[in-house]
Design an enzyme around this catalytic site. Structure first.
Site, PDB file in Angstrom:
ATOM      1  N   HIS A 168       0.836  -1.216   0.000  1.00 15.94           N
ATOM      2  CA  HIS A 168       0.000   0.000   0.000  1.00 15.94           C
ATOM      3  C   HIS A 168       0.859   1.249   0.000  1.00 15.94           C
ATOM      4  O   HIS A 168       2.018   1.209   0.394  1.00 15.94           O
ATOM      5  CB  HIS A 168      -0.852   0.079   1.285  1.00 15.94           C
ATOM      6  N   HIS A 214       0.884   4.492   2.301  1.00 12.47           N
ATOM      7  CA  HIS A 214       0.306   4.970   3.563  1.00 12.47           C
ATOM      8  C   HIS A 214       0.312   6.501   3.610  1.00 12.47           C
ATOM      9  O   HIS A 214       0.812   7.161   2.691  1.00 12.47           O
ATOM     10  CB  HIS A 214       1.038   4.328   4.740  1.00 12.47           C
ATOM     11  N   HIS A 258      -3.663   3.721   5.697  1.00 10.78           N
ATOM     12  CA  HIS A 258      -3.626   3.736   4.229  1.00 10.78           C
ATOM     13  C   HIS A 258      -3.946   5.140   3.726  1.00 10.78           C
ATOM     14  O   HIS A 258      -4.823   5.803   4.273  1.00 10.78           O
ATOM     15  CB  HIS A 258      -4.687   2.778   3.651  1.00 10.78           C
ATOM     16  N   HIS A 303     -11.632   0.158   2.472  1.00 15.62           N
ATOM     17  CA  HIS A 303     -10.498  -0.534   1.869  1.00 15.62           C
ATOM     18  C   HIS A 303     -10.973  -1.466   0.741  1.00 15.62           C
ATOM     19  O   HIS A 303     -12.063  -2.015   0.799  1.00 15.62           O
ATOM     20  CB  HIS A 303      -9.806  -1.345   2.963  1.00 15.62           C
ATOM     21  N   HIS A 317      -9.178   2.535  -1.113  1.00 14.46           N
ATOM     22  CA  HIS A 317      -8.303   3.648  -0.736  1.00 14.46           C
ATOM     23  C   HIS A 317      -7.420   3.982  -1.935  1.00 14.46           C
ATOM     24  O   HIS A 317      -7.037   3.071  -2.682  1.00 14.46           O
ATOM     25  CB  HIS A 317      -7.393   3.237   0.431  1.00 14.46           C
ATOM     26  N   ASP A 351      -4.448   1.725  -1.977  1.00  9.78           N
ATOM     27  CA  ASP A 351      -4.600   0.262  -2.043  1.00  9.78           C
ATOM     28  C   ASP A 351      -3.982  -0.312  -3.316  1.00  9.78           C
ATOM     29  O   ASP A 351      -4.562  -0.198  -4.404  1.00  9.78           O
ATOM     30  CB  ASP A 351      -6.087  -0.118  -1.989  1.00  9.78           C
ATOM     31  N   HIS A 372       3.642  -5.336   3.952  1.00  9.61           N
ATOM     32  CA  HIS A 372       3.202  -5.963   5.205  1.00  9.61           C
ATOM     33  C   HIS A 372       3.668  -7.411   5.284  1.00  9.61           C
ATOM     34  O   HIS A 372       4.151  -7.977   4.302  1.00  9.61           O
ATOM     35  CB  HIS A 372       1.674  -5.905   5.302  1.00  9.61           C
ATOM     36  N   ARG A 405       3.969  -4.263   9.618  1.00  7.92           N
ATOM     37  CA  ARG A 405       4.694  -3.644   8.501  1.00  7.92           C
ATOM     38  C   ARG A 405       6.134  -4.144   8.533  1.00  7.92           C
ATOM     39  O   ARG A 405       6.814  -4.012   9.534  1.00  7.92           O
ATOM     40  CB  ARG A 405       4.659  -2.126   8.685  1.00  7.92           C
TER      41      ARG A 405
HETATM   42 CU   LIG Z   1      -0.460  -0.993   4.448  1.00  5.21          CU
END
Ligand SMILES: [Cu+2]
Ligand SMILES: *[C@@H]1O[C@H](CO)[C@@H](O)[C@H](O)[C@H]1NC(C)=O
Ligand SMILES: *[C@@H]1O[C@H](CO)[C@@H](O)[C@H](O)[C@H]1NC(C)=O
Ligand SMILES: *[C@@H]1O[C@H](CO)[C@@H](O)[C@H](O)[C@H]1NC(C)=O
Ligand SMILES: *[C@@H]1O[C@H](CO)[C@@H](O)[C@H](O)[C@H]1NC(C)=O
Length: 177
Positions: A68, A70, A86, A94, A103, A106, A145, A168
């Site tokens: 993603h 962030h 995010h 999401h 998002h 995403d 992640h 993360r």
């Molecule tokens: Cu993330």
């Protein structure tokens, strides 16, 4: 995956001379100075989308890992935790990159090979490097992640906010150039 990557690298090579926006992110394992690879981004013009190509390594072999953009800067000590939620300027649920509701940040998942390396080769029509101000990701972190992003629609846990992608493990700031 490798084939798509090579294809996108060729597209980027072809458009290299035109006047779009180039950016890149140097990725590091969370909270360390362990460099794991560079991800390059390119946006040609408005409504063109962003092409992202790169290679990162030292990841968990054969894992499928949430990926993603962030919302908060991580500073220079690669503190992925500082990266906020995010990137979600429209304050919606999401989703997966292909969903109409998602998002902006995403980007789905990346697939790690048996040797811990992962090619990143994608084109995304929602993030921007500057042609769309609201959706611009410059200065924000790309995040990897430890678990698979479930896509947002399972109704379980934090599916509709984080995709249950877990801790993360790596991040890097998207910078112009
Ligand atoms: Cu993330
Ligand atoms: C990392 O960021 C988090 C969240 O902002 C903060 O609580 C933590 O103290 C930071 N850790 C370091 C080592 O800077
Ligand atoms: C974002 O949307 C939620 C409902 O989905 C709402 O509770 C919240 O206040 C909204 N936040 C902002 C900043 O608009
Ligand atoms: C996410 O799902 C929870 C219940 O699982 C619900 O309470 C919440 O409103 C949902 N949030 C969004 C942004 O859809
Ligand atoms: C990542 O996930 C693997 C497999 O579930 C687990 O063994 C490992 O402890 C996790 N690492 C972190 C940092 O959460």
């Amino acid at each position: 995956m490798k084939f798509i990557f090579i294809f996108l690298v060729l597209i980027v090579a072809v458009v290299r001379e035109s006047d779009g926006i180039h950016a890149h992110a140097e990725m590091y394992l969370a909270g360390t100075n362990d460099f794991i690879g560079t991800i390059n981004l390119y946006e040609e013009k408005e409504a063109w989308g962003v092409i992202m190509t790169g290679f990162v390594n030292r990841l968990r072999p054969l894992a499928v890992l949430g990926f993603h953009v962030h919302s908060e800067p991580i500073g220079n000590n690669h503190n992925c935790t500082a990266g906020g939620v995010h990137f979600n300027p429209y304050n919606v649920s999401h989703g997966m990159p292909s969903d109409s509701v998602r998002h902006v940040g995403d980007l789905g998942n990346i697939e790690v090979n048996a040797d811990g390396g992962a090619y990143i080769g994608l084109r995304d029509n929602v993030i921007s490097l500057g042609f769309d101000k609201t959706r611009t990701v410059i200065g924000l972190p790309l995040m990897i992640h430890n678990l698979t992003d479930d896509g947002g629609h399972t109704g379980k846990g934090e599916s509709n906010t984080t995709g249950n992608a877990g801790p993360r493990i790596a991040c890097g700031t998207i910078l112009i150039g």
